[in-house]
Design a protein around this motif. Structure first.
Motif, PDB file in Angstrom:
ATOM      1  N   ARG A 192       0.839  -1.198   0.000  1.00 34.47           N
ATOM      2  CA  ARG A 192       0.000   0.000   0.000  1.00 34.47           C
ATOM      3  C   ARG A 192       0.876   1.251   0.000  1.00 34.47           C
ATOM      4  N   VAL A 193       0.249   2.376  -0.241  1.00 36.85           N
ATOM      5  CA  VAL A 193       0.932   3.668  -0.153  1.00 36.85           C
ATOM      6  C   VAL A 193       0.863   4.129   1.297  1.00 36.85           C
ATOM      7  N   TYR A 194       2.028   4.342   1.913  1.00 37.83           N
ATOM      8  CA  TYR A 194       2.087   4.691   3.331  1.00 37.83           C
ATOM      9  C   TYR A 194       2.382   6.171   3.581  1.00 37.83           C
ATOM     10  N   ASP A 195       2.626   6.924   2.528  1.00 38.73           N
ATOM     11  CA  ASP A 195       2.934   8.345   2.669  1.00 38.73           C
ATOM     12  C   ASP A 195       1.641   9.124   2.909  1.00 38.73           C
ATOM     13  N   SER A 249       0.548  11.846   0.516  1.00 37.03           N
ATOM     14  CA  SER A 249       0.203  11.500  -0.863  1.00 37.03           C
ATOM     15  C   SER A 249      -1.308  11.405  -1.037  1.00 37.03           C
ATOM     16  N   ARG A 282      -2.620   9.360  -2.799  1.00 38.26           N
ATOM     17  CA  ARG A 282      -2.843   7.919  -2.940  1.00 38.26           C
ATOM     18  C   ARG A 282      -2.734   7.183  -1.603  1.00 38.26           C
ATOM     19  N   TYR A 283      -2.583   7.913  -0.525  1.00 35.32           N
ATOM     20  CA  TYR A 283      -2.407   7.289   0.789  1.00 35.32           C
ATOM     21  C   TYR A 283      -3.508   6.257   1.052  1.00 35.32           C
ATOM     22  N   LYS A 291      -1.099  -1.172  -4.392  1.00 38.36           N
ATOM     23  CA  LYS A 291      -0.289  -1.161  -5.604  1.00 38.36           C
ATOM     24  C   LYS A 291      -0.569  -2.410  -6.439  1.00 38.36           C
ATOM     25  N   ASP A 345       7.571   4.163  -4.493  1.00 39.61           N
ATOM     26  CA  ASP A 345       6.973   5.273  -3.745  1.00 39.61           C
ATOM     27  C   ASP A 345       5.444   5.160  -3.694  1.00 39.61           C
ATOM     28  N   ASP A 346       4.734   6.210  -4.153  1.00 38.61           N
ATOM     29  CA  ASP A 346       3.268   6.177  -4.080  1.00 38.61           C
ATOM     30  C   ASP A 346       2.640   5.882  -5.440  1.00 38.61           C
ATOM     31  N   ASP A 347       3.403   5.276  -6.328  1.00 41.18           N
ATOM     32  CA  ASP A 347       2.892   4.911  -7.648  1.00 41.18           C
ATOM     33  C   ASP A 347       2.162   3.571  -7.539  1.00 41.18           C
ATOM     34  N   VAL A 348       0.841   3.595  -7.723  1.00 37.70           N
ATOM     35  CA  VAL A 348       0.066   2.353  -7.617  1.00 37.70           C
ATOM     36  C   VAL A 348      -0.009   1.622  -8.956  1.00 37.70           C
TER      37      VAL A 348
END
Length: 270
Positions: free
Chosen positions: A88-91, A94, A96-97, A101, A108-111
């Motif tokens: 998952r996106v943890y930022d 973002s 996208r948090y 993915k 990074d936050d690219d799913v």
């Protein structure tokens, strides 16, 4: 057009599991993604193991659910689901948090694919609701907390084809999640989405009727609502939409494209 019996479904699941077994990476508890698309190669890091990159949604998550459905290797299914939850996106900064993915190693936050989250949720929600006793309270809680972080859909009042497939599926997933976690403000936003979809498509039919793929996606999404969402109005409208889908399938049955323009029948290298 006939319905398969439970025995036929179980047989098909076991056959798929047998074919998929060779794609399982025991060193990382996920399925290996055999063919990484060129457009994604610059958007992933190094693979976690020598076997290659690891698929999350229509590969590993579905594999775990199928193991549970077939009552096979519950411990393996549990380990896979925990890996899926890691993807998952943890930022928190973002947009996208909380999203999942498509490939575990995505940077990074690219799913990679914005539809990944609802595909993953198809598996996570059913796994938690149907097989929670076998997964254990701790993992079910982890799934619930992960679902609670998924960004809600913003309401868009267009009448485009976007109100089929992906939009409907995201809406259905959100309705199921919101009832589960008791987020009623978010539930009402999803209800507004759903009612718009219902009004538009009941009046004009399903725009993407030539996608055999997305008919199945929509059926799964509506089934998710009908089985797990308690709201009576939503359930009744879901039933009417399923009836409409069936009518169109019967009417256009001899004109469905083969193969579909977009298909999620996964080639997992098995």
């Amino acid at each position: 057009m006939g319905l398969r019996s439970k025995e036929e479904v179980q047989k098909a699941i076991r056959a798929w599991l047998k074919r998929t077994e060779k794609a399982f990476d025991p060193d990382f508890d996920m399925l290996v993604e055999p063919d990484l698309q060129d457009r994604w190669k610059s958007r992933v890091g190094l693979p976690e193991t020598s076997r290659g990159y690891h698929g999350v949604s229509q590969t590993s998550a579905y594999y775990a659910l199928s193991l549970l459905r077939a009552n096979e290797k519950t411990e393996r299914a549990t380990r896979i689901l925990r890996r899926v939850l890691e993807a998952r996106v943890y930022d928190e900064a973002s947009p996208r948090y909380g999203e999942f993915k498509l490939i575990y190693e995505a940077l990074d936050d690219d799913v990679l694919d914005s539809n990944t989250t609802f595909f993953v949720c198809f598996s996570l929600l059913v796994a938690a609701f149907e097989y929670g006793a076998r997964l254990g309270d701790e993992l079910v809680t982890e799934i619930r907390e992960a679902c609670a972080l998924i960004p809600p859909e913003k309401y868009a009042g267009d009448l485009s084809v976007g109100y089929t497939n992906a939009r409907l599926s995201k809406c259905c997933v959100n309705l199921a999640i919101c009832e589960w976690i008791g987020d009623w403000d978010r539930f009402e936003v999803s209800r507004r989405h759903f009612n718009h979809f219902y009004d538009v498509n009941m009046s004009r039919g399903i725009p993407e009727r030539l996608s055999a793929t997305y008919y199945m996606v929509d059926f799964v999404a509506l089934g998710l609502i009908f089985r797990y969402v308690k709201d009576l109005e939503i359930r009744q409208k879901s039933q009417r939409l399923v009836t409409l889908f069936l009518q169109e399938l019967f009417f256009f049955g001899d004109r469905q494209p083969i193969p579909a323009r977009r298909t999620y029948n996964q080639n997992v290298g098995a």
